[in-house]
Design an enzyme around this catalytic site. Sequence first.
Site, PDB file in Angstrom:
ATOM      1  N   ASP A  51     -29.757  18.902   4.469  1.00 16.24           N
ATOM      2  CA  ASP A  51     -29.653  17.505   4.875  1.00 16.24           C
ATOM      3  C   ASP A  51     -30.837  17.072   5.733  1.00 16.24           C
ATOM      4  OD1 ASP A  51     -27.237  17.176   3.548  1.00 16.24           O
ATOM      5  OD2 ASP A  51     -26.043  17.754   5.300  1.00 16.24           O
ATOM      6  N   TYR A 110     -27.140  30.968   6.806  1.00 18.07           N
ATOM      7  CA  TYR A 110     -27.617  29.935   7.734  1.00 18.07           C
ATOM      8  C   TYR A 110     -27.543  30.465   9.158  1.00 18.07           C
ATOM      9  CZ  TYR A 110     -27.524  26.076   4.317  1.00 18.07           C
ATOM     10  OH  TYR A 110     -27.773  25.249   3.251  1.00 18.07           O
TER      11      TYR A 110
END
Length: 249
Positions: A51, A110
Amino acid sequence: MRLFLDLAYNGKAYHGWQIQPNAISVQEEVEKSLSVAFQQKISIVGAGRTDTGVHANQLIAHFDIDKEKINTSQLQFKLNSLLPNDIAIYGIYKVKPDAHARFDALSREYKYFVVTKKDPFLEDFAYYIKKELNIELMNEASKILLNYKDFKCFSKSRTDVKTYNCTIENASWKQKNHTLVFTIKADRFLRNMVRAIVGTLIEVGLEKIKPAAIHGIVKSRNRSNAGKSVDAKGLFLHKIEYPNEITQL
């Protein structure tokens, strides 16, 4: 010939990975540089989408080129010369013709960075919280996530997916001085999932909710029951794993 690009980027200046109208993206910059290098339009497929404002230590993308031989070292040098300084190509590899950067990925990892002391040098790369966090409780809550598959409660609303199921292999926090790092590894992730999980675990760390509350939040499948999504700047796509046989020697 199909090639894999191993790249990294500072996401601060970009509206995410994926190309979109009227907004600059990492994918657009990479495709632009490839097209200049080969003097023809090149399209790439990424392993996933980050994002706006999210960073990547590693993102893999693939593209096809109608050539029998390519000097990958020269191509890497040329692309890094063409790309802006906040995007870097770390490697270029020849792979099997049907190798797919997204669908062949076995796992994605992540990392999210939190600091509890004001640090001007981490301003663009970590989420600053003024209060101390109880990392033991946060790790207790993190382990609970491994018992579930459906994570709709952490997914962005109006997400067009066939399933909300993800298999989380690892979720844990580590602390060094005033920096806390959350690492999570899974076969796939939903939009906004990591940032929503971190926001929820921070509520546990602030002792606003108990670790056991994670059970009810996940079972509810309701985004409004989970914590807020933390800032994008602290999130890094860290590593993507593939089967060894995907590389064509």
